[in-house]
Scaffold this active site. Sequence first.
Site, PDB file in Angstrom:
ATOM      1  N   LYS A   1     -12.769   7.859  -5.806  1.00 61.61           N
ATOM      2  CA  LYS A   1     -12.421   6.841  -4.809  1.00 61.61           C
ATOM      3  C   LYS A   1     -10.978   7.094  -4.395  1.00 61.61           C
ATOM      4  O   LYS A   1     -10.053   6.669  -5.068  1.00 61.61           O
ATOM      5  CB  LYS A   1     -12.559   5.418  -5.360  1.00 61.61           C
ATOM      6  CG  LYS A   1     -12.419   4.388  -4.251  1.00 61.61           C
ATOM      7  CD  LYS A   1     -11.593   3.163  -4.612  1.00 61.61           C
ATOM      8  CE  LYS A   1     -10.116   3.337  -4.567  1.00 61.61           C
ATOM      9  NZ  LYS A   1      -9.501   3.400  -3.231  1.00 61.61           N
TER      10      LYS A   1
ATOM     11  N   CYS B   1       6.435   7.857  -9.061  1.00 65.33           N
ATOM     12  CA  CYS B   1       6.378   7.189 -10.364  1.00 65.33           C
ATOM     13  C   CYS B   1       7.449   7.728 -11.298  1.00 65.33           C
ATOM     14  O   CYS B   1       7.914   7.029 -12.189  1.00 65.33           O
ATOM     15  CB  CYS B   1       5.007   7.411 -10.984  1.00 65.33           C
ATOM     16  SG  CYS B   1       4.548   9.158 -11.026  1.00 65.33           S
TER      17      CYS B   1
ATOM     18  N   GLU C   1       9.638  -1.698 -10.882  1.00 68.97           N
ATOM     19  CA  GLU C   1       9.488  -0.484 -10.087  1.00 68.97           C
ATOM     20  C   GLU C   1       9.561  -0.851  -8.608  1.00 68.97           C
ATOM     21  O   GLU C   1       8.792  -1.673  -8.127  1.00 68.97           O
ATOM     22  CB  GLU C   1       8.136   0.157 -10.411  1.00 68.97           C
ATOM     23  CG  GLU C   1       7.939   1.478  -9.734  1.00 68.97           C
ATOM     24  CD  GLU C   1       6.585   2.096 -10.059  1.00 68.97           C
ATOM     25  OE1 GLU C   1       5.562   1.394  -9.951  1.00 68.97           O
ATOM     26  OE2 GLU C   1       6.553   3.285 -10.414  1.00 68.97           O
TER      27      GLU C   1
ATOM     28  N   GLU D   1      -2.411   6.685 -15.603  1.00 76.20           N
ATOM     29  CA  GLU D   1      -1.057   7.158 -15.271  1.00 76.20           C
ATOM     30  C   GLU D   1      -0.434   6.082 -14.409  1.00 76.20           C
ATOM     31  O   GLU D   1      -0.821   5.904 -13.249  1.00 76.20           O
ATOM     32  CB  GLU D   1      -1.136   8.471 -14.477  1.00 76.20           C
ATOM     33  CG  GLU D   1      -1.784   9.611 -15.223  1.00 76.20           C
ATOM     34  CD  GLU D   1      -0.916  10.148 -16.335  1.00 76.20           C
ATOM     35  OE1 GLU D   1       0.231   9.680 -16.494  1.00 76.20           O
ATOM     36  OE2 GLU D   1      -1.382  11.028 -17.060  1.00 76.20           O
TER      37      GLU D   1
HETATM   38  P1  NAD Z   1      -2.298   0.871  -6.748  1.00 82.83           P
HETATM   39  O1  NAD Z   1      -2.382   0.575  -8.188  1.00 82.83           O
HETATM   40  O2  NAD Z   1      -2.163  -0.237  -5.801  1.00 82.83           O
HETATM   41  O3  NAD Z   1      -3.587   1.685  -6.266  1.00 82.83           O
HETATM   42  C1  NAD Z   1      -3.979   2.907  -6.884  1.00 82.83           C
HETATM   43  C2  NAD Z   1      -5.438   3.127  -6.610  1.00 82.83           C
HETATM   44  O4  NAD Z   1      -6.191   2.096  -7.255  1.00 82.83           O
HETATM   45  C3  NAD Z   1      -5.828   3.073  -5.130  1.00 82.83           C
HETATM   46  O5  NAD Z   1      -6.808   4.053  -4.865  1.00 82.83           O
HETATM   47  C4  NAD Z   1      -6.404   1.655  -4.994  1.00 82.83           C
HETATM   48  O6  NAD Z   1      -7.307   1.537  -3.935  1.00 82.83           O
HETATM   49  C5  NAD Z   1      -7.075   1.472  -6.341  1.00 82.83           C
HETATM   50  N1  NAD Z   1      -7.290   0.078  -6.754  1.00 82.83           N
HETATM   51  C6  NAD Z   1      -6.630  -1.033  -6.331  1.00 82.83           C
HETATM   52  N2  NAD Z   1      -7.140  -2.126  -6.928  1.00 82.83           N
HETATM   53  C7  NAD Z   1      -8.121  -1.709  -7.767  1.00 82.83           C
HETATM   54  C8  NAD Z   1      -8.998  -2.358  -8.686  1.00 82.83           C
HETATM   55  N3  NAD Z   1      -8.970  -3.680  -8.863  1.00 82.83           N
HETATM   56  N4  NAD Z   1      -9.849  -1.610  -9.389  1.00 82.83           N
HETATM   57  C9  NAD Z   1      -9.879  -0.269  -9.268  1.00 82.83           C
HETATM   58  N5  NAD Z   1      -9.087   0.417  -8.399  1.00 82.83           N
HETATM   59  C10 NAD Z   1      -8.208  -0.295  -7.663  1.00 82.83           C
HETATM   60  O7  NAD Z   1      -1.117   1.939  -6.611  1.00 82.83           O
HETATM   61  P2  NAD Z   1      -0.547   2.592  -5.278  1.00 82.83           P
HETATM   62  O8  NAD Z   1       0.252   1.542  -4.586  1.00 82.83           O
HETATM   63  O9  NAD Z   1      -1.637   3.306  -4.551  1.00 82.83           O
HETATM   64  O10 NAD Z   1       0.429   3.716  -5.892  1.00 82.83           O
HETATM   65  C11 NAD Z   1       1.704   3.462  -6.323  1.00 82.83           C
HETATM   66  C12 NAD Z   1       1.725   3.238  -7.826  1.00 82.83           C
HETATM   67  O11 NAD Z   1       1.178   4.369  -8.494  1.00 82.83           O
HETATM   68  C13 NAD Z   1       3.117   3.081  -8.402  1.00 82.83           C
HETATM   69  O12 NAD Z   1       3.142   2.035  -9.331  1.00 82.83           O
HETATM   70  C14 NAD Z   1       3.378   4.414  -9.092  1.00 82.83           C
HETATM   71  O13 NAD Z   1       4.307   4.378 -10.125  1.00 82.83           O
HETATM   72  C15 NAD Z   1       2.021   4.775  -9.563  1.00 82.83           C
HETATM   73  N6  NAD Z   1       1.949   6.225  -9.779  1.00 82.83           N
HETATM   74  C16 NAD Z   1       1.899   6.695 -11.061  1.00 82.83           C
HETATM   75  C17 NAD Z   1       1.858   8.053 -11.293  1.00 82.83           C
HETATM   76  C18 NAD Z   1       1.801   8.612 -12.691  1.00 82.83           C
HETATM   77  O14 NAD Z   1       1.390   9.757 -12.853  1.00 82.83           O
HETATM   78  N7  NAD Z   1       2.168   7.885 -13.723  1.00 82.83           N
HETATM   79  C19 NAD Z   1       1.864   8.932 -10.226  1.00 82.83           C
HETATM   80  C20 NAD Z   1       1.907   8.428  -8.928  1.00 82.83           C
HETATM   81  C21 NAD Z   1       1.938   7.054  -8.733  1.00 82.83           C
END
Ligand code: NAD
Length: 475
Positions: free
Chosen positions: A169, A278, A378, A244
């Site tokens: 997804k 991140c 963050e 992650e």
């Molecule tokens: P997000 O958590 O809002 O969304 C991530 C993904 O999860 C998207 O595809 C979203 O559609 C999906 N999602 C949202 N709600 C969900 C639910 N209830 N159930 C299942 N899936 C769901 O994050 P974002 O805004 O897309 O990305 C930014 C975040 O990602 C930041 O917090 C960043 O630190 C983190 N990040 C972490 C890493 C790492 O490797 N640790 C790398 C990149 C980004």
Amino acid sequence: MRIIDRIYIDGEFVAPHGEEVFDLINPADSRVIGKVTLGDREDTLRAIAAAKRAFPAFSRTSKAERIELLRRLDAAVTPKLEALNAATTLEYGAPVMIARMLNGYAMGAFKNAAEVLEAYDFTRRINDAEVVMEPLGVVGIIPPWNSNVGFSCGKLAMAIAAGCTSVIKPSEMSAIQTQVLVEALHEAGLPPGVFNVVNGRGEVVGAELSVNPDIAKISFTGSTAVGKAILRAGAETMKRVTLELGGKSPTVILDDADFAQAVPLAVMAGFGNSGQACIAGTRILVPEARLDEFLPMIKAAAESVKVGDPSDPTVQIGPMVSLRQWERVQGYIRKGMEGGARLLTGGPGRPEGLEAGYFVRPTVFADVTNDMTIAREEIFGPVLSVIAYRTEAEAIEIANDTPYGLQAYVISADLDRARIVASHLAAGRILINGLYHEPLAPFGGFKQSGLGREMGVFGLEAHLEPKTVLGLPRV
Ligand code: NAD
């Protein structure tokens, strides 16, 4: 205008049952550049069923067969690098050099997984027992928008290496990048159902993956809040998870550091990927005795960073991905000012001449203490906090005083000193005196930055379950 009205199930591009149409926006000028039809729960169930059907045969393929498939995937995606870079700049606003870096890593994922697989032994002997590492089942892959292609490829490559099938997804904001990628992956001609891709909302498609009993594991990259929701949702069916999550990484500058090297490095570690990273080093820890020397240097360095049109190859910081993300970053800049930090450079609003897109002024706060909101949460934008410390022990204490633990940076003229400080830091990766990446070494977070590890043999084993067989003759 790109119209994306197909999802990928069982080896075919098919019309989704879902009808919601989502606008894709160029964050550099806020114009609508495309429309994607989102899949719904029914689409998710179809994709899961396809992956489940494909699993019994795929899980029994040999190592050599899967290495061959990974090589085919690598050959199929590599020629698409330029198209992916263009899509990443257009749809996400990644500066050209960042798009190249993110997609470059993504393209290497299949080759890296093949290399890991080649060296991996799925059967081992422990005294009288034979231990066989078996693929978990169907994996739900959920990447974020800040490296949608990168995480999709990295996670898919390891699932395939392990013999798992999957449902991806992607981020709903990354549909153009996803389309370029999936067309390339399709060319590799994998058996139908081995991977399936459903564009859709997290609360719909992601949520179904998180509860569905036919999903054995979720491999998620995104915010800590959503990671926790997935963990809770998956508990009922005891899903394996790799999470992650977010970070609030410290850049610890020791008192012997050469600031001519340390300042540009701290700025790059903080502003990389337009601050939407991140791993961003957003808390810069500086010895109090050298603060007067440091502050003018970081102010000048931050002001020399070029913000603007991400398709200009000299630009270092592009727009925030969305209006929502821009507003969130603005909120934190205000909180910094109201919370008692001193604005050294940047501040609220858009940079001059960049009013059409979601651009943020690169911002550095001084006089930050580690209990302020901007030092704890963050921000995910180009906003840095300078925090003073008195002793090395205090620097370590401040660095570790965070719920996160994804990455940390140490800068020192003395490698032995840096190594000792690194040994006291609670983070999944520590970078000493530079910005590095090793795609075969484990990647993941301590504490609330995640659960489990990706990449290399750790990433492979996160898709396997050990089975112990006893009663066989001794070898
Ligand atoms: P997000 O958590 O809002 O969304 C991530 C993904 O999860 C998207 O595809 C979203 O559609 C999906 N999602 C949202 N709600 C969900 C639910 N209830 N159930 C299942 N899936 C769901 O994050 P974002 O805004 O897309 O990305 C930014 C975040 O990602 C930041 O917090 C960043 O630190 C983190 N990040 C972490 C890493 C790492 O490797 N640790 C790398 C990149 C980004």
